[in-house]
Design a protein around this motif. Structure first.
Motif, PDB file in Angstrom:
ATOM      1  N   GLN A 111       0.890  -1.028   0.009  1.00  0.00           N
ATOM      2  CA  GLN A 111      -0.039   0.066   0.077  1.00  0.00           C
ATOM      3  C   GLN A 111       0.869   1.305   0.031  1.00  0.00           C
ATOM      4  OE1 GLN A 111      -2.183  -1.045   3.354  1.00  0.00           O
ATOM      5  NE2 GLN A 111      -4.243  -1.589   2.095  1.00  0.00           N
ATOM      6  N   ASP A 121      -4.866   8.756   3.144  1.00  0.00           N
ATOM      7  CA  ASP A 121      -4.907   7.389   2.688  1.00  0.00           C
ATOM      8  C   ASP A 121      -3.719   6.398   3.394  1.00  0.00           C
ATOM      9  OD1 ASP A 121      -7.030   7.844   1.106  1.00  0.00           O
ATOM     10  OD2 ASP A 121      -5.885   8.062  -0.769  1.00  0.00           O
ATOM     11  N   GLN A 124      -4.646   5.942   7.089  1.00  0.00           N
ATOM     12  CA  GLN A 124      -5.656   5.121   7.213  1.00  0.00           C
ATOM     13  C   GLN A 124      -5.334   3.555   7.082  1.00  0.00           C
ATOM     14  OE1 GLN A 124      -8.841   5.631   8.228  1.00  0.00           O
ATOM     15  NE2 GLN A 124      -8.742   3.107   8.394  1.00  0.00           N
ATOM     16  N   CYS A 125      -4.180   3.413   5.912  1.00  0.00           N
ATOM     17  CA  CYS A 125      -3.828   1.961   5.771  1.00  0.00           C
ATOM     18  C   CYS A 125      -3.175   1.625   7.113  1.00  0.00           C
ATOM     19  CB  CYS A 125      -2.700   2.203   4.680  1.00  0.00           C
ATOM     20  SG  CYS A 125      -3.393   2.180   3.030  1.00  0.00           S
ATOM     21  N   THR A 127      -3.597   2.627  10.121  1.00  0.00           N
ATOM     22  CA  THR A 127      -4.533   2.463  11.225  1.00  0.00           C
ATOM     23  C   THR A 127      -5.032   1.115  10.890  1.00  0.00           C
ATOM     24  OG1 THR A 127      -5.056   4.711  11.302  1.00  0.00           O
ATOM     25  CG2 THR A 127      -6.945   3.415  11.899  1.00  0.00           C
ATOM     26  N   THR A 128      -5.583   0.557   9.809  1.00  0.00           N
ATOM     27  CA  THR A 128      -6.355  -0.679   9.533  1.00  0.00           C
ATOM     28  C   THR A 128      -5.223  -1.661   9.965  1.00  0.00           C
ATOM     29  OG1 THR A 128      -7.561   0.280   7.824  1.00  0.00           O
ATOM     30  CG2 THR A 128      -7.592  -2.042   7.924  1.00  0.00           C
ATOM     31  N   ALA A 129      -3.989  -1.527   9.664  1.00  0.00           N
ATOM     32  CA  ALA A 129      -2.922  -2.778   9.781  1.00  0.00           C
ATOM     33  C   ALA A 129      -2.675  -2.557  11.379  1.00  0.00           C
ATOM     34  CB  ALA A 129      -1.624  -2.389   9.234  1.00  0.00           C
ATOM     35  N   GLU A 131      -5.004  -1.895  13.767  1.00  0.00           N
ATOM     36  CA  GLU A 131      -6.033  -2.524  14.192  1.00  0.00           C
ATOM     37  C   GLU A 131      -5.784  -3.976  14.304  1.00  0.00           C
ATOM     38  OE1 GLU A 131      -9.365  -0.611  12.054  1.00  0.00           O
ATOM     39  OE2 GLU A 131      -9.203   1.157  13.580  1.00  0.00           O
ATOM     40  N   GLN A 132      -5.569  -4.586  12.851  1.00  0.00           N
ATOM     41  CA  GLN A 132      -5.381  -6.033  12.951  1.00  0.00           C
ATOM     42  C   GLN A 132      -4.331  -6.584  14.071  1.00  0.00           C
ATOM     43  OE1 GLN A 132      -4.688  -6.804   8.637  1.00  0.00           O
ATOM     44  NE2 GLN A 132      -6.460  -5.782   8.180  1.00  0.00           N
TER      45      GLN A 132
END
Length: 194
Positions: A111, A121, A124-125, A127-129, A131-132
């Motif tokens: 990404q 963006d 956000q990538c 943040t998503t990683a 959270e995982q």
């Protein structure tokens, strides 16, 4: 940004976060991006850079390092505290390094390679990683500390995966911390100074 002391409150926020993330990356073991990190240190707005050789080990096994920036006399002790915090978080990160799944790192690196992504963006990538990664992480550490350490650990893992991404992942991580964890970072530094 200049690291002047403002209203007696210490270093400016971005400088604090730059020092913290830079120190974390510098103190992580088994990294393949030291050349890129040294270049980044000279490019940072606060003129943070290494003094001495990053490969020089101290008797305790840590790398010999010192951050040097403008306004040293007023902020030297605060910079040393930030270095200590970064070193402690890097040690935790080294122990937890294997807990982050390689596929998560590969996806995040891919990404970040997309030059069409905006900074938002990328954040956000991250943040998503994050959270995982938080879902599989031990719950024995306070949430903010875990988020701080994992965000920097993800930056380290992406830079290790693809050293050319260091500058982008560093900037995104600093921005993420400044938006989401700045109060926590300020409290960490303040508590260590007391």
């Amino acid at each position: 940004m200049d690291s002047k002391v403002s209203n007696g409150s210490g270093l400016q926020d971005e400088h604090i976060t730059n020092l913290l993330v830079f120190g974390f990356l510098q103190n992580c073991s088994n990294c393949h991006f030291y050349k890129e990190l040294e270049v980044l240190g000279h490019e940072l707005p606060a003129q943070v850079y290494l003094q001495g050789d990053h490969d020089e080990l101290q008797t305790d096994g840590n790398r010999c390092s010192r951050f040097v920036g403008r306004g040293e006399t007023d902020s030297e002790s605060q910079e040393e505290i930030i270095q200590d915090i970064a070193r402690q978080l890097a040690q935790i990160g080294d122990r937890m390094d294997r807990s982050i799944h390689p596929r998560l790192v590969n996806n995040l690196a891919m990404q970040f390679m997309n030059v069409n992504l905006s900074e938002e963006d990328r954040r956000q990538c991250l943040t998503t990683a994050l959270e995982q990664a938080m879902q599989t992480y031990p719950r024995d550490m306070e949430k903010e500390k875990t988020m701080l350490m994992l965000s920097m650990l993800l930056a380290k893992k992406v830079a290790d995966h693809t050293p050319s991404l260091l500058r982008d992942v560093f900037r995104t991580t600093v921005n993420f911390i400044n938006q989401n964890l700045l109060a926590y970072v300020r409290n960490l530094v303040r508590n260590e100074m007391d």
